[in-house]
Structures are given as C-alpha cells and as structure tokens.
Scaffold this active site. Structure first.
Site, mmCIF file in Angstrom:
data_model
loop_
_atom_site.group_PDB
_atom_site.id
_atom_site.type_symbol
_atom_site.label_atom_id
_atom_site.label_comp_id
_atom_site.label_asym_id
_atom_site.label_seq_id
_atom_site.Cartn_x
_atom_site.Cartn_y
_atom_site.Cartn_z
ATOM 1 N N CYS A 171 -1.400 8.126 7.321
ATOM 2 C CA CYS A 171 -2.700 7.829 6.726
ATOM 3 C C CYS A 171 -3.688 7.409 7.810
ATOM 4 O O CYS A 171 -3.310 6.805 8.814
ATOM 5 C CB CYS A 171 -2.559 6.707 5.697
ATOM 6 S SG CYS A 171 -1.618 7.177 4.226
ATOM 7 N N CYS A 229 7.476 4.304 6.139
ATOM 8 C CA CYS A 229 6.634 4.100 4.968
ATOM 9 C C CYS A 229 7.398 3.454 3.828
ATOM 10 O O CYS A 229 6.792 2.916 2.905
ATOM 11 C CB CYS A 229 6.015 5.422 4.511
ATOM 12 S SG CYS A 229 7.205 6.644 3.954
ATOM 13 N N CYS A 289 -3.845 3.692 9.191
ATOM 14 C CA CYS A 289 -2.633 3.167 9.826
ATOM 15 C C CYS A 289 -2.089 4.077 10.916
ATOM 16 O O CYS A 289 -0.917 3.974 11.292
ATOM 17 C CB CYS A 289 -1.568 2.908 8.765
ATOM 18 S SG CYS A 289 -2.034 1.662 7.550
ATOM 19 N N CYS A 311 0.832 -1.204 0.000
ATOM 20 C CA CYS A 311 0.000 0.000 0.000
ATOM 21 C C CYS A 311 0.865 1.253 0.000
ATOM 22 O O CYS A 311 0.617 2.196 -0.759
ATOM 23 C CB CYS A 311 -0.931 -0.016 1.216
ATOM 24 S SG CYS A 311 -2.132 1.344 1.230
ATOM 25 N N CYS A 312 1.906 1.260 0.826
ATOM 26 C CA CYS A 312 2.824 2.407 0.859
ATOM 27 C C CYS A 312 3.541 2.573 -0.478
ATOM 28 O O CYS A 312 3.776 3.688 -0.934
ATOM 29 C CB CYS A 312 3.851 2.232 1.975
ATOM 30 S SG CYS A 312 3.214 2.542 3.642
#
Length: 239
Positions: free
Chosen positions: A197, A223, A200, A116-117
């Site tokens: 985010c 990240c 998270c 996702c990062c």
C-alpha cells in the site's frame, strides 16, 4: 484424508518438480479441491500469473484492492490481466460499512498498522476465499524472515496454501520476465522492489533488503494474512 497428511504427501511428491508442474497439478488435483491464485500484481507477480495463463486462462485470480494501493499498481493490474488474457480476475475491496466505521478518514494505518491490514486485507481475503479449498501464493524463501523455511505445500487452518515459486531466486524471476518479454511493474525501476500500500511502502536503497521499504520504521514484516480453523486472524509472521 487429513490436510496435514495431504500436505506432507504433496511435498514429497513434488520435491523435485518445477514450478509449472506444481502449479498445474495444484489446479487439477481433485484431492486439493477448488483452488484460486491470490496475486498482489506487485513487483514479481507477473511470473506466476504468466505461468497460470499458460495452463488455464479461466482459473480464478483474486486481486485485493485495499483502496490504498499505488495508482501504478491499479493500472498494472489491468495491463497484465489484459496482456495475459486472464478471464477470471476478481477484484476484491474492503467492506464499505466496515471502512466507514473503522477508518473513515483513511488514517488507521498511522495509529495501528495491524488493524489497518486486518480491515483492508485479512477480512476481505477471508471472504473472497470462501468456497475455495486452497490458494496459490507467490511467496519465496529468499524473501527471508518467516518465509525462509516455506514448503511448497502448507496447511493453513482448513485450507491449503501452495507456493510454486518457493525455491526461486530474484535472478530466476528477472530472467523469466526477460525471457518471456513480460511487462514489469513501473515502480520497480523507481526503487520499489517490494510493493504494498502507498502509505506503508517506501523506496529501497541498493544496499538494503528488498522488503526493507515495507512498514519502514516498525517491527512489522508481514500484512498478517493467515487462517486458523477457517477464521482470519492477525499474526506478525504470517503471510
């Protein structure tokens, strides 16, 4: 001059320089090339952004909107940019086709936080930094982990990272914000000393490390923004 040698020389040159001097020289240093400031507009970001505004309001600022940020962060970004008169804030978002292919339901962070990062941070930033020779970050040694030994200048693949606030403490940052009457991120007062985010990031208790609320319950601490040979890669201890 090889980047490694250039970085070593700048670290020696600025070993006693204050943050403002490091920042000013980084922006004007012909040998460093074209530089951008990358800012999350997070809990402490306003310090470096204010310093930049005092030097050059037209200097490029890259803000990465992952499309999963807190609404408060998006509002704060606009407020700070306007308050400081920054004229070249570039709002970067993830590639639309990549998001629809890899995270159409917005749940990738639950299955693979690193992926996702990579999708929402690493790749978009790599693209945004094309054409720049280096970038300025707000990382500090007191944040611990891999940041504990950060230098002022560091080689990052084919680019240079500059960390003007590397030796600042939390008290230094708070004092600067107070002394200059700068707007604070609204989530700080609600228990979020480090803000990423929304999915998270959690609140932090008084006895916890300020970054304990980032990726809580996992061994992830960064990240993963990093570059090798000009290409973006994911590394657990990168920044």
């Amino acid at each position: 001059m090889p980047l490694k040698e250039l970085v070593e020389r700048r670290n020696i040159l600025h070993r006693k320089s204050d943050a403002q001097t490091v920042l000013r020289h980084a922006l004007d240093d012909v040998e460093l090339g074209k530089i951008a400031l990358v800012s999350s507009f997070g809990a402490e970001s306003v310090v470096l952004l204010h310093m930049l505004s005092e030097i050059d309001k037209d200097a490029p600022v890259i803000f990465l909107d992952t499309e999963m940020l807190f609404a408060e962060t998006l509002a704060y970004q606009k407020e700070v940019a306007e308050h400081l008169g920054l004229r070249d804030v570039r709002v970067i978002t993830p590639n639309r086709n990549a998001v629809l292919t890899e995270d159409v339901d917005g749940l990738l962070h639950q299955a693979d936080k690193d992926a996702c990062c990579d999708l929402r941070k690493t790749r978009p930033l790599a693209e945004a930094l094309e054409g720049f020779d280096g970038w300025i970050t707000g990382r500090k040694q007191f944040q611990g982990g891999s940041r504990a030994t950060l230098p002022l200048f560091e080689k990052d693949g084919r680019k240079i990272k500059i960390n003007p606030l590397v030796q600042w403490s939390s008290a230094d940052l708070n004092a600067y914000i107070t002394d200059h009457n700068l707007p604070r991120h609204p989530l700080v007062a609600k228990g979020y000393p480090s803000i990423g985010c929304l999915p998270c990031t959690t609140r932090v208790s008084d006895h916890e490390d300020p970054r304990a609320g980032r990726w809580r319950g996992s061994d992830k601490t960064e990240c993963g923004i990093h570059f090798e040979n000009g290409k973006a890669v994911r590394q657990g201890q990168a920044a």
